[in-house]
Write a protein that holds these residues in place. Sequence first.
Motif, PDB file in Angstrom:
ATOM      1  N   ILE A  22       0.785  -1.279  -0.001  1.00  7.62           N
ATOM      2  CA  ILE A  22       0.142  -0.043  -0.126  1.00  7.62           C
ATOM      3  C   ILE A  22       0.886   1.227   0.129  1.00  7.62           C
ATOM      4  O   ILE A  22       0.608   2.076  -0.660  1.00  7.62           O
ATOM      5  N   GLN A  25       2.184   2.258  -3.510  1.00  6.85           N
ATOM      6  CA  GLN A  25       1.379   2.952  -4.468  1.00  6.85           C
ATOM      7  C   GLN A  25       1.174   4.183  -4.174  1.00  6.85           C
ATOM      8  O   GLN A  25       1.063   4.621  -2.849  1.00  6.85           O
ATOM      9  N   ASP A  55      -2.051  -3.535  -7.361  1.00  7.96           N
ATOM     10  CA  ASP A  55      -3.655  -3.714  -7.233  1.00  7.96           C
ATOM     11  C   ASP A  55      -4.142  -4.852  -7.001  1.00  7.96           C
ATOM     12  O   ASP A  55      -4.574  -5.329  -5.960  1.00  7.96           O
ATOM     13  N   THR A  58      -2.564  -6.219  -3.647  1.00 12.70           N
ATOM     14  CA  THR A  58      -3.100  -5.507  -2.523  1.00 12.70           C
ATOM     15  C   THR A  58      -4.514  -6.246  -2.214  1.00 12.70           C
ATOM     16  O   THR A  58      -4.829  -6.707  -1.043  1.00 12.70           O
TER      17      THR A  58
END
Length: 119
Positions: A22, A25, A55, A58
């Motif tokens: 996270i 990103q 993505d 995650t």
Amino acid sequence: MSTFTIFLVLIVVVAFLLIVVIMVQNPKGGGLSSSFGGGGTQQLGGVKKTTDFLDKSTWTLATVLLVLILVSNVAINRGPGGVESKALDPDATTTAPALPTAPAQTTNDAATATPKDSL
């Protein structure tokens, strides 16, 4: 090492990996995805593939974390009897806490006396 301890270690590792993914990103186009594909060149898979990978990783790590947390509940050692709560145990006796009693009301002649009586 108990089963719950193994689940606990796995939960901590997955949570750490989720935090790292996270933090890498950046929703405004920065982060790891911009450093791999900056300037429109296709380095190491390009911006689009890096963003897709971050993505997907995650969501995968979040799902794995949720499953580990739910499954670890089964592995908790509940001790002898296996009762989760005293509210569910029919043999458990509980005593209600004593309610505080109100102080007795005492009358003080000096407090109830009128100013005329005290002179």
